[in-house]
Design a protein around this motif. Structure first.
Motif, PDB file in Angstrom:
ATOM      1  N   UNK A 198       0.671  -1.164  -0.163  1.00  0.00           N
ATOM      2  CA  UNK A 198       0.047  -0.098  -0.028  1.00  0.00           C
ATOM      3  C   UNK A 198       0.789   1.295   0.121  1.00  0.00           C
ATOM      4  N   UNK A 199       1.957   1.310   0.898  1.00  0.00           N
ATOM      5  CA  UNK A 199       2.536   2.497   0.966  1.00  0.00           C
ATOM      6  C   UNK A 199       4.090   2.601   0.092  1.00  0.00           C
ATOM      7  N   UNK A 200       4.469   1.527  -0.370  1.00  0.00           N
ATOM      8  CA  UNK A 200       5.435   1.389  -1.170  1.00  0.00           C
ATOM      9  C   UNK A 200       6.676   1.615  -0.707  1.00  0.00           C
ATOM     10  N   UNK A 201       7.248   1.449   0.548  1.00  0.00           N
ATOM     11  CA  UNK A 201       8.476   1.686   1.227  1.00  0.00           C
ATOM     12  C   UNK A 201       9.288   1.080   0.580  1.00  0.00           C
ATOM     13  N   UNK A 202      10.229   1.704  -0.379  1.00  0.00           N
ATOM     14  CA  UNK A 202      11.535   0.942  -1.227  1.00  0.00           C
ATOM     15  C   UNK A 202      12.450   0.743  -0.285  1.00  0.00           C
ATOM     16  N   UNK A 203      12.868   1.339   0.729  1.00  0.00           N
ATOM     17  CA  UNK A 203      13.990   1.036   1.540  1.00  0.00           C
ATOM     18  C   UNK A 203      13.666  -0.124   2.417  1.00  0.00           C
ATOM     19  N   UNK A 204      12.609  -0.101   3.082  1.00  0.00           N
ATOM     20  CA  UNK A 204      12.042  -1.160   3.872  1.00  0.00           C
ATOM     21  C   UNK A 204      12.075  -2.475   3.193  1.00  0.00           C
ATOM     22  N   UNK A 205      11.449  -2.358   1.876  1.00  0.00           N
ATOM     23  CA  UNK A 205      11.289  -3.482   0.908  1.00  0.00           C
ATOM     24  C   UNK A 205      12.840  -4.136   0.791  1.00  0.00           C
ATOM     25  N   UNK A 206      13.556  -3.487   0.400  1.00  0.00           N
ATOM     26  CA  UNK A 206      14.992  -3.788   0.082  1.00  0.00           C
ATOM     27  C   UNK A 206      15.677  -4.222   1.348  1.00  0.00           C
ATOM     28  N   UNK A 207      15.560  -3.676   2.288  1.00  0.00           N
ATOM     29  CA  UNK A 207      16.240  -4.450   3.590  1.00  0.00           C
ATOM     30  C   UNK A 207      15.698  -5.833   3.910  1.00  0.00           C
ATOM     31  N   UNK A 208      14.381  -5.651   3.883  1.00  0.00           N
ATOM     32  CA  UNK A 208      13.618  -6.938   4.421  1.00  0.00           C
ATOM     33  C   UNK A 208      13.898  -8.005   3.032  1.00  0.00           C
ATOM     34  N   UNK A 209      13.952  -7.681   1.945  1.00  0.00           N
ATOM     35  CA  UNK A 209      14.478  -8.884   0.913  1.00  0.00           C
ATOM     36  C   UNK A 209      16.047  -9.201   1.170  1.00  0.00           C
ATOM     37  N   UNK A 210      16.783  -8.221   1.277  1.00  0.00           N
ATOM     38  CA  UNK A 210      18.239  -8.544   1.392  1.00  0.00           C
ATOM     39  C   UNK A 210      18.814  -9.312   2.702  1.00  0.00           C
ATOM     40  N   UNK A 211      18.069  -8.832   3.929  1.00  0.00           N
ATOM     41  CA  UNK A 211      18.638  -9.189   5.074  1.00  0.00           C
ATOM     42  C   UNK A 211      17.788 -10.061   5.910  1.00  0.00           C
ATOM     43  N   UNK A 212      16.733 -10.594   5.544  1.00  0.00           N
ATOM     44  CA  UNK A 212      15.843 -11.079   6.348  1.00  0.00           C
ATOM     45  C   UNK A 212      15.358 -12.556   5.646  1.00  0.00           C
ATOM     46  N   UNK A 213      15.243 -13.692   6.367  1.00  0.00           N
ATOM     47  CA  UNK A 213      14.666 -14.686   5.933  1.00  0.00           C
ATOM     48  C   UNK A 213      13.586 -15.177   6.878  1.00  0.00           C
ATOM     49  N   UNK A 214      12.290 -15.046   6.549  1.00  0.00           N
ATOM     50  CA  UNK A 214      11.120 -15.217   7.131  1.00  0.00           C
ATOM     51  C   UNK A 214      10.607 -16.596   6.889  1.00  0.00           C
ATOM     52  N   UNK A 215      10.260 -17.493   7.866  1.00  0.00           N
ATOM     53  CA  UNK A 215       9.838 -18.634   7.961  1.00  0.00           C
ATOM     54  C   UNK A 215       8.282 -18.492   8.280  1.00  0.00           C
ATOM     55  N   UNK A 216       7.445 -19.280   7.627  1.00  0.00           N
ATOM     56  CA  UNK A 216       5.815 -19.315   8.050  1.00  0.00           C
ATOM     57  C   UNK A 216       5.728 -20.302   8.792  1.00  0.00           C
ATOM     58  N   UNK A 217       5.373 -20.019  10.113  1.00  0.00           N
ATOM     59  CA  UNK A 217       4.997 -20.800  11.405  1.00  0.00           C
ATOM     60  C   UNK A 217       3.264 -21.137  11.266  1.00  0.00           C
ATOM     61  N   UNK A 218       2.876 -22.191  10.905  1.00  0.00           N
ATOM     62  CA  UNK A 218       1.637 -22.762  10.753  1.00  0.00           C
ATOM     63  C   UNK A 218       1.258 -23.577  12.051  1.00  0.00           C
ATOM     64  N   UNK A 219       0.902 -23.160  13.010  1.00  0.00           N
ATOM     65  CA  UNK A 219       1.005 -23.896  14.407  1.00  0.00           C
ATOM     66  C   UNK A 219      -0.371 -24.683  14.158  1.00  0.00           C
ATOM     67  N   UNK A 220      -1.225 -24.484  13.557  1.00  0.00           N
ATOM     68  CA  UNK A 220      -2.815 -24.802  13.423  1.00  0.00           C
ATOM     69  C   UNK A 220      -2.499 -26.407  12.555  1.00  0.00           C
ATOM     70  N   UNK A 221      -1.295 -26.266  11.605  1.00  0.00           N
ATOM     71  CA  UNK A 221      -1.182 -27.482  10.793  1.00  0.00           C
ATOM     72  C   UNK A 221      -0.172 -28.433  11.175  1.00  0.00           C
TER      73      UNK A 221
END
Length: 655
Positions: free
Chosen positions: A225-248
């Motif tokens: 929605x907001x298009x924050x390029x800096x946040x997107x680039x930092x998250x894409x470059x320096x973060x690895x997000x694992x999806x935690x599905x407790x219900x499954x």
């Protein structure tokens, strides 16, 4: 040795190459001669795959914003304020865990962009507001000392404390990030990172964080929605997000009972999930305007899907009369003649001709056409046709309140404020007869389907039945306590319904003028009535802006349609068994036990509502059986609406 002058192309190439080098593209040679203008299909496929796998769509945009230190503070502050306002605690706590590592990486990115002073202020301002800073030191140590008194001096001391049990094992990540924040605050240049093993280890790999799919969706929606390029680039470059599905998640016993095939399927699904999470922000490309366009396009597509192909087309006739105003109007069943009654006692006829063949706009008699004259073609976007001022019929001495066309008899009937009803010949436009019987103005008129009878309603609180060959009424219906404002024949022509200013609807027997039934429920004068094609239901509407559907046998209101913002002035309830409308509305062969009909309404709000009723003859109408289409005609007053063979016809004016 002669010096060669630089050509304009060389200057352009040098400027572009210098710009790309300043934007960290030293290896890009956009002017390489190796780029062939002709490629085979295999080469084009390979190049397309390479471009898709290594896209640089936002790289120049990111490099430009990277030079603006204020963008770091703005985008981080907006994200922090957004996370604080999340109402769901689970999602809020998971996303707050991103702030500490995100702050560290953004600080290092500012150092890489040579914004040392701004970076120090950025870190000092936001490190004090971190939730981890407040929550990390509230666990007791050995149940004696508060953990706020314990501050590890290094990561080695922190891990030794964890092994020795001198610090709670439930908050190692928070203490780790606090130690990183303390160490990173003493770094002022990017070259000092290598001298700090803890910071070098932190910067050498992606930061692993686990969150639920709901939290990830909230984050992605915010970034899109907001298009924050800096946040997107930092998250894409320096973060690895694992999806935690407790219900499954499954218990260990269930895992042991799984077959090898199920395990392989689970692994393949997890691999696909990993590929998605590794590039979770690929669609949040930082271009907020692109995202809004995509959203608007999706909304438009949903709206198009919501428009039923079965909606009948609407044909609108807008009558303009500068010297007077329109009171009533009707068309014949074939829509070849349009008749209107006006407040200046005139009746006007328009020849629409052969189902509305295009008519030429009125000629100006002062213009002389030469042999070379070519009439202008109308604009393809303008479907408005002007058909002239109409043929006037004069004879009444009061406003014409109701008109009706009888094509079989070639007659036109009109009822007026002068207490009379007149019949006009369509062959020579002369007055054929004058019907007298009411002592006060006539407000309404209806003709039976066969044309044998006419009913009128008057200010004298009565409704009267007429035949064409008698100039006096043959039946008088007495019972209303106020003006009779509308009347309608039953499809079997054995009954007639009347509505009045006394807010009641009454049903009468034609053969003996006997009162049969009264329907009460409206909170205003009843202006229009319409019987269902089967004759089992009656619709009424008026000043209360509601359309009530009555079960005549049970004399109860079975449904109420709302949606008009002004008084409802016209109703028509017609079967859609006609070929043209059947093809539009019922593409498949319908069940003979299903009654399909259109209930149309128009009012002083300029809105035409078309309701498709699809219900069994043996059950009441329900919400699931009703589909409504709304047309805004932009007229200030609609006087009539009718269902014709190919379309729904509405007639209105703008007062």
């Amino acid at each position: 040795m002669s010096l060669m002058k630089k050509t304009r192309n060389d200057a352009i190439k040098a400027a572009v190459t210098s710009y790309l080098e300043r934007r960290n593209y030293p290896d890009v040679d956009v002017f390489s001669n190796s780029n062939s203008l002709s490629q085979s299909a295999e080469e084009m496929a390979v190049s397309t795959i390479v471009q898709c796998e290594a896209s640089r769509a936002n790289s120049i945009l990111f490099s430009c914003i990277n030079n603006d230190s204020a963008q770091y503070d703005t985008q981080y502050t907006r994200l922090f304020n957004f996370l604080k306002e999340i109402k769901i605690e689970k999602i809020k706590n998971e996303l707050l865990g991103l702030l500490s590592p995100l702050l560290c990486h953004m600080y290092l990115e500012m150092l890489r962009g040579e914004h040392g002073g701004a970076a120090q202020m950025f870190l000092k301002r936001h490190s004090a507001t971190l939730p981890q800073k407040d929550l990390s030191y509230h666990q007791p140590i050995d149940g004696n000392l508060p953990s706020a008194l314990y501050r590890p001096n290094s990561l080695e001391q922190l891990f030794n404390s964890l092994q020795n049990g001198t610090i709670d094992n439930e908050t190692p990540e928070k203490d780790y990030m606090n130690q990183i924040l303390d160490d990173i605050g003493s770094i002022y240049t990017l070259q000092e990172v290598e001298s700090r093993p803890s910071i070098a280890a932190f910067r050498s790999c992606k930061y692993d964080i686990s969150m639920s799919q709901d939290s990830l969706n909230v984050l992605k929606a915010y970034l899109a929605k907001h298009g924050h390029v800096l946040l997107i680039q930092v998250l894409q470059t320096w973060f690895h997000i694992d999806i935690n599905n407790d219900a499954n998640t499954k218990s260990s016993e269930d895992d042991e009972e799984e077959t090898e095939e199920e395990i392989n399927v689970t692994r393949s699904n997890s691999e696909e999930n990993m590929t998605d999470t590794n590039d979770i922000f690929a669609k949040c490309n930082g271009h907020a305007e692109y995202q809004s366009v995509d959203k608007e396009l999706r909304d438009l597509q949903d709206a198009i899907k919501g428009v039923r192909e079965s909606t009948p087309p609407l044909k609108l006739y807008k009558i303009a009369a500068p010297d007077t105003y329109l009171v009533c109007a009707k068309t014949d069943p074939n829509c070849n003649v349009l008749c209107g009654g006006f407040s200046n006692s005139e009746i006007r006829l328009w020849d629409l001709g052969q189902n509305n063949v295009k008519k030429r706009i009125n000629r100006n008699i002062s213009e002389v056409e030469l042999a070379c004259f070519v009439p202008p073609e109308p604009s393809p976007d303008d479907n408005t046709l002007q058909i002239g001022v109409g043929l006037p019929l004069r004879g009444h001495s009061g406003a014409v309140q109701a008109v009706s066309i009888l094509p079989r008899e070639e007659l036109l009937l009109s009822a007026s404020y002068d207490n009379t009803m007149r019949a006009w010949r369509l062959s020579d436009y002369s007055c054929a007869a004058i019907y007298r019987g009411h002592n006060y103005p006539i407000w309404c008129m209806d003709v039976s389907r066969s044309g044998a009878f006419i009913v009128t309603g008057s200010h004298d609180k009565t409704a009267k039945l007429w035949s064409l060959n008698r100039t006096f009424p043959v039946r008088i219906f007495v019972g209303h306590t106020s003006d009779v404002t509308c009347a309608k024949f039953h499809p079997n022509e054995l009954y007639v319904a009347t509505g009045g200013a006394d807010r009641s609807v009454r049903l009468w027997s034609i053969c003996d003028a006997r009162f049969i039934r009264i329907l009460n429920g409206h909170r205003g004068a009843v202006r229009s009535l319409a019987f269902a094609p089967s004759g089992a239901y009656l619709a009424s509407a008026g000043d209360d802006k509601k359309i009530k559907v009555w079960d005549i046998a049970a004399h109860t209101c079975v449904y109420e349609h709302r949606g008009h913002h002004g008084k409802v002035t016209a109703l028509d309830w017609s079967s859609i068994g006609k070929a043209s409308l059947t093809n539009r509305i019922l593409p498949e062969t319908s069940d003979p036990t299903i009654e399909n009909s259109l209930l149309c309404s128009a009012g002083m709000d300029g809105i035409v509502r078309v309701v498709l009723d699809n219900h069994s003859k043996n059950k009441q109408i329900s919400n699931q059986d009703v589909v409504t289409s709304i047309y805004n005609t932009k007229c200030s007053y609609l006087v009539d609406v009718e269902v014709h063979q190919d379309w729904v016809v509405a007639i209105g004016t703008k007062r």
